[in-house]
Write a protein that holds these residues in place. Sequence first.
Motif, PDB file in Angstrom:
ATOM      1  N   ALA A  33      44.736  21.395  31.543  1.00 28.83           N
ATOM      2  CA  ALA A  33      43.524  22.020  32.072  1.00 28.83           C
ATOM      3  C   ALA A  33      43.819  22.693  33.413  1.00 28.83           C
ATOM      4  N   SER A  34      44.600  22.032  34.252  1.00 28.47           N
ATOM      5  CA  SER A  34      44.952  22.603  35.561  1.00 28.47           C
ATOM      6  C   SER A  34      45.791  23.863  35.405  1.00 28.47           C
ATOM      7  N   GLU A  35      46.716  23.835  34.431  1.00 27.55           N
ATOM      8  CA  GLU A  35      47.613  24.977  34.235  1.00 27.55           C
ATOM      9  C   GLU A  35      46.836  26.235  33.850  1.00 27.55           C
ATOM     10  N   PHE A  36      45.819  26.081  33.010  1.00 27.91           N
ATOM     11  CA  PHE A  36      45.144  27.254  32.461  1.00 27.91           C
ATOM     12  C   PHE A  36      43.762  27.527  33.051  1.00 27.91           C
ATOM     13  N   LEU A  37      43.317  26.746  34.030  1.00 24.44           N
ATOM     14  CA  LEU A  37      42.046  27.029  34.695  1.00 24.44           C
ATOM     15  C   LEU A  37      41.975  28.440  35.279  1.00 24.44           C
ATOM     16  N   PRO A  38      43.068  28.970  35.865  1.00 21.78           N
ATOM     17  CA  PRO A  38      42.964  30.305  36.459  1.00 21.78           C
ATOM     18  C   PRO A  38      42.582  31.401  35.480  1.00 21.78           C
ATOM     19  N   VAL A  39      42.813  31.192  34.174  1.00 21.70           N
ATOM     20  CA  VAL A  39      42.547  32.244  33.190  1.00 21.70           C
ATOM     21  C   VAL A  39      41.112  32.735  33.284  1.00 21.70           C
ATOM     22  N   SER A  40      40.158  31.806  33.448  1.00 22.52           N
ATOM     23  CA  SER A  40      38.750  32.185  33.479  1.00 22.52           C
ATOM     24  C   SER A  40      38.213  32.376  34.893  1.00 22.52           C
ATOM     25  N   LEU A  41      39.098  32.294  35.894  1.00 24.53           N
ATOM     26  CA  LEU A  41      38.642  32.368  37.289  1.00 24.53           C
ATOM     27  C   LEU A  41      39.376  33.436  38.101  1.00 24.53           C
ATOM     28  N   LEU A  42      40.078  34.339  37.410  1.00 20.63           N
ATOM     29  CA  LEU A  42      40.897  35.322  38.129  1.00 20.63           C
ATOM     30  C   LEU A  42      40.076  36.182  39.082  1.00 20.63           C
ATOM     31  N   THR A  43      38.930  36.650  38.636  1.00 17.07           N
ATOM     32  CA  THR A  43      38.147  37.569  39.471  1.00 17.07           C
ATOM     33  C   THR A  43      37.659  36.909  40.757  1.00 17.07           C
TER      34      THR A  43
END
Length: 401
Positions: A33-43
Amino acid sequence: MDARPKAAVTGPPNTTSWSAVICMSLLTFVLIASEFLPVSLLTPIATDLAITEGQAGQAIAVSGFFAVITSLFGNSLLSRLDRRTVVLLYTGVLFLSGLAVTFAPNYLVFMIGRALVGVSIGGFWSLSTAILARLATAADLPKALAMLQGGTAFAAVIAAPLGSFLGGLVGWRGAFFIVVPIGLVGFIWQLVVLPSMAPGRHVSVGGMVGLMRTPIVAVGMAATALAFMGQFSLSTYLRPFLEAVTGLGVNVLSLVLLGLGLGGLAGTIGSGFLLRSHLKAALIVLPCVLAVLSVLLILLGHHAAATAALLILWGLFSTPIPVAWGTWMTRVIPRDLEAGGGLQVALVQVAITLGAFSGGLLFDVAGWWSSFALAAVLLTAATLLAASAASHLQSNTRVST
């Protein structure tokens, strides 16, 4: 409640410590979950830190890079430590990464926090199979590995929507902060349930590479890498495929991806029972089915219902692959699981990167179908190599020296 370590475990136990296995599964959930959290929070990350979205996206790349480095060198540097202590150390690193990312005043600190996530991922995954082999009996080991991958599958299902929801509710920093209390709970739980585990053989990069001199190991590792390359040359580009080719709107697209994730979760749950008695067949059938699905997606990709059904099957047959190859590793190199685990994690991380990169090049240059065709070719090659590896695999295979 006694948090003192029990007598050191050096081999397979007489009974499975399911509380410890579940604790390890929680850690895999938090890591992925930590690894891929940025995918939906880039903006929001890019806006807050005054960087581009492309720079924010490097948060995933940097964690992958440090995962490879740690999987290759971490176990060697920590080879003299009790493996319980090492797991606690990697959990502590995950806790620190959550703090660093949450309170990052600038891009540099943010990326340092993401690098720490990679260290925790690479270190933990390279040890995970060896540690489970000390927590679970031989009969229960496939189920324990499936539970570990279940944490991964569940995180893959909810990481992006959870990140998006929490980002809107408490901001991107609040979304990342959730790692901190969960990591702390995991650390305390590990103190209570993990037994002392004496260090195994000294692990070095040379020792990892040396495993490849055994033909069955080399073939199996190559099959593993090709399977992951094939998966990610296709799965990385599912969203633009579903939008541009299948013509799905955002809401329906989200449901289709949820179906993919739930299929993956079901596949992981079922794999523990399947692999107990059908490991050889699973090693061959899983990539073979994915190769067929890749071709069918090219042929039927314009039809929404067919595409949705195929992607549920994709999830169902893709998530058991790491469980199958992890179980395979316990059969062929039972006394070199730490070295084998480090090698496997490094190869998988490189394969994911190469698969996504090559698939992206083809997607842009030749069109969406070409990355799907590449997946079919790679997965077919993985099937052929898996057949070779499985043909030499007996129920009591032991090739460690």
